[in-house]
Motif scaffolding. Structure first.
Motif, short mmCIF file in Angstrom:
data_model
loop_
_atom_site.label_atom_id
_atom_site.label_comp_id
_atom_site.label_asym_id
_atom_site.label_seq_id
_atom_site.Cartn_x
_atom_site.Cartn_y
_atom_site.Cartn_z
N ASP A 45 46.05 39.88 46.98
CA ASP A 45 44.92 40.68 47.42
C ASP A 45 44.99 41.08 48.89
O ASP A 45 44.37 42.06 49.29
CB ASP A 45 43.61 39.94 47.15
N PRO B 257 45.16 46.92 50.93
CA PRO B 257 44.15 45.85 50.84
C PRO B 257 44.24 44.92 52.05
O PRO B 257 45.24 44.24 52.23
CB PRO B 257 44.54 45.12 49.56
N ASN C 278 47.09 35.18 44.51
CA ASN C 278 47.08 36.60 44.21
C ASN C 278 47.75 37.40 45.32
O ASN C 278 48.27 36.84 46.28
CB ASN C 278 45.63 37.06 44.03
N TYR D 142 41.98 37.62 38.78
CA TYR D 142 40.66 37.12 39.18
C TYR D 142 40.24 36.05 38.18
O TYR D 142 40.88 35.89 37.13
CB TYR D 142 39.65 38.27 39.22
N ALA E 197 47.62 44.12 43.73
CA ALA E 197 46.39 43.74 44.44
C ALA E 197 45.20 43.83 43.49
O ALA E 197 45.05 44.83 42.77
CB ALA E 197 46.19 44.64 45.65
N GLY E 198 44.38 42.81 43.49
CA GLY E 198 43.16 42.83 42.69
C GLY E 198 43.38 42.66 41.20
O GLY E 198 42.46 42.80 40.40
#
Lengths: 810, 810
Positions: A624, A121, A622, A587, A583-584
């Motif tokens: 990300d 990412p 995060n 949210y 990652a991700g």
């Protein structure tokens, strides 16, 4: 007196080296045993033999080079078993030991590390196609292969294999290579946590020696640390069981309902991060339950955590001292090796200037002829023209000095006409007066209060009105006048040689730039205006303790930076692992079912006719991309509310994710404890030092004074002329001219360098150092050093006492 | 050899004291100058004069008493200017220096402090009427007045007034008195923050000497602390201005909208308590704003805060050493004073046993005759029957020893018949074997894992089923057998003399009690069952580092406790202030308009058919009574989320309340830093000590061996018979009988005491101590000590060398 008569003697010294360079030994044995023909070049017979003389010169050159290499190894703490053993290895060694090569090493390592900005990412702006970044990676890896092959050539296969760090690097390289090719073939990234290992390329760089040392120190401090950590975890388990039994009957208490929760929450409590909250449900039911938490925190946080620091601090102290000792002895051995390569058969009691100069040509090519001679003279404590081994031991202390002719004039304006002189003298006296200084302090203080009040009056809005406030101009004018007065009164060179003045200067300059920005309405530079309060830092010059603290801070800065870099390397590893797994994952509104839902909520609802955004913001913490990961990891390092991040991620993945966060906490705890121990150690050491040397505390550097007579200079010029070194000759001629101009027979030069930790340690352990030396030489006498391999070079490593005895036999 | 022949000589020594007690001087001058008549009692003429002899004995008694007082003053670090100066003062001194009086002091102080439990705002269960608690207070204050008047009588008015602590106490007493009367008259409590000063009564107690020392140390560490604190606050202000300029344009950022908010939030950020939250609004707008926070935290939290620790640690180290030095020299002076009162004109070179015994009768009335003699013998290093000054300097080290006859038998069962002996010997060997020990460790480890797994299997509910689990019985049986074997194998006395065994014993006992509780279903004792995991602590015996740590912990315990008490005293002051200002301010849903509303919310709403209680719980952290205040203050000490409490209170009062919380934070920071410095110092010191004394590390105590022959004992019995001390004679007779029984001509006695920090320091600073002594005696020779007042007692304070010179003249 004696110096004047001697130049001729000690400047020419064509004697052949007592100890031939080990490369030569190999060369000559390759040539078929011509080893012994190099006879004493100073005998008339030898002088006629031109070929032989050039061979002797060649031998000398080789000796100089090897001696220089030994000294470099001593300085860099390279073990002698990596010493190049033959001419081929020497070539590789020289290739691999210069700043160009080092820079290549560093940039390859950085390139590899920075690739993680572009690999998925990726940071949105820097995203690159898989083909592009995989190719870049392969390219960088090939460069690393090249570096390693050079190293192998220099070390030889045997030594290469035995060198642990290099072997680990090779393995990592292999893995990375295979993975990069796999990525290129599959055209998609797989889970590549091995990318975390890329750090090793950076750690192995020549420029990152300090980081390597830090890592070693951290690993050495680990055993006692782990012992106490176990104690900590042990109490945690006991309390977890206890807490589970005590509080799980309370159904409104979500923190202790299972043993796992109980453990996790007590771990978090160790960081105090969930403190009053974790207590509240049980406290609400029974006020006495607070005893459990108070006892737990007292034992774990206030006792064992401090114990941890004490143990690490103690180990750290011990390691620092041992490191200093081994480094000192290593340098000493290096000096002995170099010395043995530089003495001649004729004069085994010391090194002549000619050979010393030859050594310096290789050791410090940038040094000018004058400095070489001054270094030689500074080393030479006796009246003979030779530097004995005892004098030569000071090599590292002396070679770092920067030499400057001592000014005869007290002020820069001494040569000016009378009137000008008087004016400048007046300014000088004014500037140096206490009244002036305290006036300036007052102005700075008033300015500080002014800024504070001004800022307090502003209540939001646009601060940067078009009109420049008059107070700004007034204060800036005062500072400008002060700067002008000081520069003229002290002379620009003296003014800028003080760190504090430099600071004043730059802050005033910034303020001026800020004024320009305001006046010409250059918005992006407004932030400079904000830096004005930095002026206030000048007030800290007032008190001795602050001066001490700031001085120590500057002395520590390199070491602090290397510790910071070490921390960043750990961050990098964890960031890669975090990105691969998390990652991700987080949210807005991701964790509405978890206990930390509020912190991740993002609601956009309408109240009346206004849109109210309720933001929990924690989704910003995060993994990300690598930059976000670094910020998140910093937040985890600060520890407060880290469990919110942990629980957020855990609620979206498995509860094993907690392991990642807990391990990260423990690792940063180790590094942070080391950093604290380091700061403690450095300051306590410094304060002890100051207490011990009350008198010499003011000078902040090492200064040495040496006088050179004109005759000596002319003598050296003669020497250089014979070796046809034009630039050196010209340099020295200039000194003679200068002396002639002022009608002096001699010039005094000052050698200066800043004081290092090693200098302080030298003084602190003065008595012990003598013991170490004696012990060391006793050990050397009784046995040949262990680290030395049985190779051609071994002859040059023989203990000195043995060597000198053998000379009488030859 | 010589000892055998001497008893008769050194046991009777009716010589008159060289230096008369200072009280006597006064008494005799009161009598009209009879000062000089006390002639040498050992001359035949004097022997006939019975009246004079009894006067001489009386004089000696006075001398013994004064010498004992000097030694007590030396031990307690009381300054000599408070030494009682005449017979009246002596009576008051003796009255005020015994445990009954000390207990009275302590209980009055505690009563005064505990009153705050009952005064409004009182703990609900302990509420008392105003009349009751005001009367109690007045009573306690009157007792304090009585104590002070005794002190005045002993010190004299002059010294009383010059004694700072006593004067402060007097002033506080006055204020309290007036206020108590006002309360009683008005029948209602006014704002009495002066109650916070009640602590001084506790601090002034004799038993709280350690607390006084801690407080002094804290105040001595303050100047450097404040310097660094200013640096910290200074950077805070700079960053507050910077933050205000940078982030206030962002309207969704509530943390930096005014300069005051900016400052408060950066102060809170210093404690990391609001960390990611304070960054989030600006981070959401511009990711690079995290740099501001990272730089701020790096400078303030990771650098300056550690610097604070370093400075305090360094000062602490220095103070500890100086304190040790001054205490050591004070003791030495005390010994010199005492010595001068105990030597006779005839034998100025030392103290005979008779006089030494007289001293000990006053100094340690509880000591038995045998111990007195052994102490004398332990002190006496020479072959003469007199203890010289040099020997007498060891007084404090030797007098604390507990003497016991050395066992001739190796094991307790040596006297048993052959078969029994063999059995017990077998058990003894088994119990001491490594195999047995490691088997036990394994059992403990298995037990630990068992408990862990067992607890993990339980998932809430009623854990204490009626059936006792069989594992519990099995393990308890194993521990029981172990205990039995060890007791029989080693003998109960030897078994219980080890701290670790004592621990094993008590844990096993607790486990047994837990079993009983389970078996007989006694619910309130179930908690004992929960303590089972403590067994696991035994595992820490395995590793030397843990043994070291735990030993050090036990050695440090008294000091730690006194530091804890010091902290509690600060808590008390702040609790009183907090109660006066913030009592009843915080309650459920009190702060719905503030930024921390969520934490104080208490909502009771119905979802479906279930009542859901949403509790913020923070309203529990209040100042409604002193117990609640203490818990709240502990939460503030732990620092996490303390701003929620601060903001809650602030929203209900004025924003000046923040000052209270901020000052509390700084005060606890000081105390906590001192505690950390103390732990660091103690452990590093201990580890250095261990490193220095690798060999003698195993024995954890001071042991001395002395042999006494039968003749000596008989000699002492003679002496005691003459003074008609029946109990002493009987005691000693027993020893003779014992010796006769075993047919011995002498018995060996062992003197033992645990090692104190002072012993460690003695060994660590061995070399420096000699220097101090020399410096001290040089200073004494050159001048009469400064602290000595020009009173009658002054003659006894003359430097020794002068005194001995004057003796030759007499």
């Amino acid at each position: 007196m004696q110096w004047r008569e001697l130049p001729a003697i000690y400047l020419e010294d064509p004697g052949s080296p007592v100890q031939r360079s080990s490369y030569l030994i190999e060369l000559h044995t390759d040539d078929g045993g011509s080893y012994d023909v190099v006879s004493d070049a100073s005998s008339p017979a030898a002088r006629e033999c031109c070929a032989q003389q050039s061979s002797a010169r060649h031998n000398w050159e080789m000796n100089y080079q090897e001696a220089a290499i030994y000294l470099q190894e001593g300085e860099n703490n390279d073990k002698f078993f990596t010493h190049p053993k033959n001419a081929k290895a020497l070539a590789a060694y020289l290739f691999a030991h210069n700043h160009l090569f080092y820079l290549m090493e560093l940039s390859t390592a950085l390139l590899l590390l920075l690739l993680s900005l572009c690999e998925a990412p990726a940071v949105p702006m820097l995203r690159l196609g898989i083909f592009v970044h995989a190719t870049l990676e392969l390219f960088a890896l090939i460069v690393v292969v090249f570096e390693l092959s050079m190293k192998m050539r220099w070390l030889g296969f045997q030594t290469f294999i035995r060198h642990k760090r290099t072997m680990v690097k090779t393995c990592v390289l292999l893995v990375q290579f295979i993975e990069a090719i796999v990525v290129l073939v599959r055209q998609t990234s797989h889970v590549r946590i091995t990318r975390a290992l890329r750090c090793i390329f950076l750690v192995d760089c020549r420029y990152c020696g300090a980081v390597r040392r830090n890592l070693r120190q951290i690993f050495q401090s680990l055993p006692p640390f782990i012992d106490i950590l176990l104690l900590l975890l042990f109490f945690m388990v006991i309390f977890a069981i206890l807490g589970f039994y005590l509080f799980s009957p309370n159904h409104s208490d979500p923190y202790f309902n299972t043993l796992e929760n109980s453990l996790v929450n007590l771990f978090v409590l160790l960081t105090t991060s969930n403190f009053p909250d974790v207590m509240m449900p049980s406290y609400a039911r029974n006020p006495w339950s607070c005893v459990f938490f108070i006892v737990y925190l007292s034992i774990e946080l206030y006792f064992i955590m401090n114990l941890l620091l004490a143990v690490v601090f103690d180990t750290f102290n011990d390691i620092e001292k041992r490191k200093f000792k081994s480094l000192l002895l290593h340098k000493r051995t290096a000096i002995q090796h170099a010395y043995r390569l530089l003495v001649t058969k004729q004069r085994p009691s010391g090194i002549s200037f000619k050979h010393f100069e030859g050594l310096l040509r290789f050791y410090k090519p940038r040094m000018c002829a004058r400095e070489r001679y001054l270094t030689f003279k500074a080393l030479n404590q006796s009246n003979t023209p030779l530097v004995s081994l005892k004098d030569f031991y000071n090599f590292y202390e002396v070679v770092g000095l920067k030499w400057k002719a001592k000014r005869n004039r007290e002020h820069w304006f001494d040569d000016l006409p009378r009137t000008a002189f008087l004016i400048f003298k007046g300014i000088n006296i004014l500037v140096k007066s206490r009244v002036f200084q305290y006036t300036m302090y007052t102005v700075v203080a008033v300015n500080g209060i002014w800024i504070l009040v001004e800022t307090f009056m502003l209540q939001g809005g646009n601060f940067f009105s078009r009109n420049v406030p008059w107070s700004y101009i007034v204060f800036l004018t005062i500072y400008g006048v002060e700067l002008l007065l000081k520069t003229t009164g002290l002379g620009p060179v003296e003014y800028l040689s003080s760190g504090w003045n430099l600071f004043d200067f730059s802050v005033t300059l910034f303020a001026f730039l800020g004024l320009m920005a305001l006046a010409f309405n250059m918005e992006p530079f407004y932030f400079i205006v904000v830096l004005r309060p930095l002026q206030l830092l000048r007030l800290f010059k007032l008190k001795k303790r602050y001066r001490n603290v700031l001085d120590t801070m500057f002395e520590l800065f390199p070491r602090m930076a290397s510790l910071g870099l070490t921390l960043l390397i750990f961050y990098y590893c964890f960031a890669i692992v975090g990105m691969e797994f998390f990652a991700g994952v987080v949210y807005p509104n991701c964790c509405n079912t978890s206990t930390v839902a509020d912190s991740y909520r993002w609601v956009n609802h309408t109240v009346g006719n206004k849109t109210v955004v309720e933001e929990g913001y924690y989704y910003l913490n995060n993994f990300d991309n690598i930059l976000n990961s670094f910020v998140t990891l910093f937040e985890l390092t600060v520890v407060n509310d880290w469990y919110i991040i942990m629980e957020g991620v855990t609620s979206q993945t498995t509860h094993w994710s907690r392991l990642y966060f807990m391990i990260f906490y423990i690792v940063t705890m180790v590094v942070m404890t080391i950093i604290v121990a380091f700061i403690l150690d450095a300051f306590v050491f410094r304060m002890n030092y100051t207490r011990k040397n009350q008198d010499s505390e003011e000078d902040n550097g090492i200064v040495l004074e040496k006088e050179i007579s004109k005759e000596e200079v002319i003598g050296i010029i003669e020497l250089y002329k014979r070796t046809s070194a034009a630039t050196e000759t010209a340099q020295l001629q200039k000194i003679v001219l200068q002396m002639d101009k002022y009608g002096q027979m001699s010039t005094v030069f000052l050698g200066r360098r800043s004081r290092t930790k090693s200098d302080l340690s030298m003084k602190m352990y003065e008595e012990e150092i003598q013991e170490w030396y004696e012990e060391h030489s006793r050990k050397e006498e009784s046995q040949t050093p262990v680290q030395e391999p049985a190779s051609a070079a071994s002859s040059s490593l023989k203990p000195l006492s043995l060597r000198q005895r053998s000379q009488t036999v030859i």
